[in-house]
Write a protein that holds these residues in place. Sequence first.
Motif, short mmCIF file in Angstrom:
data_model
loop_
_atom_site.label_atom_id
_atom_site.label_comp_id
_atom_site.label_asym_id
_atom_site.label_seq_id
_atom_site.Cartn_x
_atom_site.Cartn_y
_atom_site.Cartn_z
N LEU A 152 0.82 -1.21 0.00
CA LEU A 152 0.00 0.00 0.00
C LEU A 152 0.85 1.27 0.00
CD1 LEU A 152 -2.73 -1.08 2.56
CD2 LEU A 152 -3.03 -0.76 0.11
N SER A 153 1.89 1.30 0.80
CA SER A 153 2.72 2.49 0.87
C SER A 153 3.55 2.67 -0.41
CB SER A 153 3.62 2.45 2.09
OG SER A 153 4.48 1.35 2.05
N VAL A 154 4.01 1.58 -1.00
CA VAL A 154 4.72 1.68 -2.27
C VAL A 154 3.78 2.17 -3.36
CG1 VAL A 154 5.81 0.28 -4.07
CG2 VAL A 154 6.57 0.07 -1.72
N SER A 167 3.56 5.94 -3.11
CA SER A 167 4.75 6.62 -3.61
C SER A 167 4.87 6.49 -5.13
CB SER A 167 6.00 6.10 -2.91
OG SER A 167 6.21 4.74 -3.21
N ILE A 168 4.41 5.40 -5.70
CA ILE A 168 4.41 5.26 -7.16
C ILE A 168 3.48 6.30 -7.78
CG2 ILE A 168 3.68 3.78 -9.07
CD1 ILE A 168 4.80 1.42 -7.49
N ILE A 169 2.32 6.49 -7.18
CA ILE A 169 1.38 7.48 -7.69
C ILE A 169 2.04 8.86 -7.75
CG2 ILE A 169 -0.73 8.76 -7.12
CD1 ILE A 169 -1.87 6.14 -6.02
N LEU A 170 2.76 9.20 -6.72
CA LEU A 170 3.38 10.53 -6.64
C LEU A 170 4.60 10.65 -7.54
CD1 LEU A 170 3.31 13.27 -5.24
CD2 LEU A 170 4.72 12.29 -3.45
N ILE A 171 5.53 9.73 -7.45
CA ILE A 171 6.77 9.82 -8.22
C ILE A 171 6.52 9.71 -9.71
CG2 ILE A 171 9.00 8.69 -8.66
CD1 ILE A 171 8.94 10.34 -6.12
N ASP A 172 5.61 8.84 -10.12
CA ASP A 172 5.31 8.69 -11.54
C ASP A 172 4.70 9.96 -12.12
OD1 ASP A 172 5.04 7.15 -13.99
OD2 ASP A 172 2.88 7.20 -13.58
N TYR A 173 3.85 10.60 -11.36
CA TYR A 173 3.23 11.84 -11.83
C TYR A 173 4.27 12.95 -11.98
CZ TYR A 173 -0.15 15.63 -12.22
OH TYR A 173 -0.87 16.70 -12.65
N ILE A 174 5.14 13.09 -11.01
CA ILE A 174 6.18 14.13 -11.08
C ILE A 174 7.16 13.83 -12.21
CG2 ILE A 174 8.12 15.18 -9.86
CD1 ILE A 174 6.53 14.72 -7.25
N THR A 175 7.55 12.58 -12.35
CA THR A 175 8.50 12.20 -13.40
C THR A 175 7.90 12.39 -14.79
OG1 THR A 175 9.47 10.59 -11.91
CG2 THR A 175 9.97 10.33 -14.22
N SER A 182 2.96 17.66 -6.40
CA SER A 182 2.59 16.72 -5.33
C SER A 182 1.27 17.11 -4.69
CB SER A 182 3.69 16.64 -4.28
OG SER A 182 3.84 17.88 -3.64
N TYR A 183 0.97 18.40 -4.69
CA TYR A 183 -0.32 18.85 -4.16
C TYR A 183 -1.48 18.31 -4.99
CZ TYR A 183 -4.05 21.98 -2.69
OH TYR A 183 -5.22 22.48 -2.22
N THR A 184 -1.28 18.16 -6.31
CA THR A 184 -2.35 17.63 -7.16
C THR A 184 -2.57 16.13 -6.94
OG1 THR A 184 -0.84 17.22 -9.00
CG2 THR A 184 -1.95 19.35 -8.95
N ARG A 185 -1.63 15.46 -6.32
CA ARG A 185 -1.78 14.03 -6.04
C ARG A 185 -2.32 13.75 -4.64
NH1 ARG A 185 -2.67 11.30 -10.11
NH2 ARG A 185 -3.62 13.29 -10.45
N LEU A 186 -2.71 14.79 -3.92
CA LEU A 186 -3.27 14.59 -2.59
C LEU A 186 -4.53 13.73 -2.62
CD1 LEU A 186 -3.00 18.07 -0.87
CD2 LEU A 186 -1.93 15.97 -0.14
N ARG A 187 -5.43 14.04 -3.52
CA ARG A 187 -6.70 13.32 -3.55
C ARG A 187 -6.54 11.82 -3.83
NH1 ARG A 187 -11.65 14.40 -7.53
NH2 ARG A 187 -9.89 14.32 -8.94
N PRO A 188 -5.77 11.40 -4.84
CA PRO A 188 -5.63 9.95 -5.04
C PRO A 188 -4.96 9.23 -3.88
CG PRO A 188 -4.87 11.12 -6.98
CD PRO A 188 -5.16 12.14 -5.94
N ILE A 189 -3.96 9.87 -3.28
CA ILE A 189 -3.25 9.22 -2.19
C ILE A 189 -4.14 9.12 -0.95
CG2 ILE A 189 -1.33 9.49 -0.58
CD1 ILE A 189 0.32 10.48 -2.97
N PHE A 190 -4.81 10.20 -0.61
CA PHE A 190 -5.67 10.15 0.58
C PHE A 190 -6.95 9.36 0.34
CE2 PHE A 190 -3.11 13.79 2.18
CZ PHE A 190 -2.63 13.12 3.28
#
Length: 141
Positions: free
Chosen positions: A41-43, A46-54, A75-83
């Motif tokens: 779950l934690s990986v 982080s994949i959601i965030l790092i892939d989007y930034i990359t 990273s602020y735009t990825r708050l909703r999917p992660i949370f």
Amino acid sequence: KPILIWIAIPFAFIGTIFLFYLGDYNLDRGAYAGLLLLIGLSVNNSIILIDYITSYYKHTSAKSKADFNKIISLSYTRLRPIFTTTVTTITALIPLLISAETSFWKSLSLSVTGGILISAVLVIFYLPLIYGTFTLKKSGL
């Protein structure tokens, strides 16, 4: 990039150990099984965030000191999917937290709940900082 993704695993363990210490619970078989589930779950977060930034930087050629601010805004735009992932996981574990008769399921749900909550918060705040530090150091800024 894989090392940046794996950084989320210690974040998850911090949350689990903190919750078990705070609640004076024992780490047993259920908690260890929860830690294995928590790694995935934690990986994923982080994949959601790092892939989007990359993916943003693959399509952009300009790199400057303003990129650090861009990393924070991305990273602020990825708050909703992660949370959303975090809240749905914790919501699904609430019945096990409330009505678990055996210690296995209660330990599993406590392990995952504490770990995914702290991991999501730390991934959102610290992973972009680490990514920005490595990116700026690599580009020579």
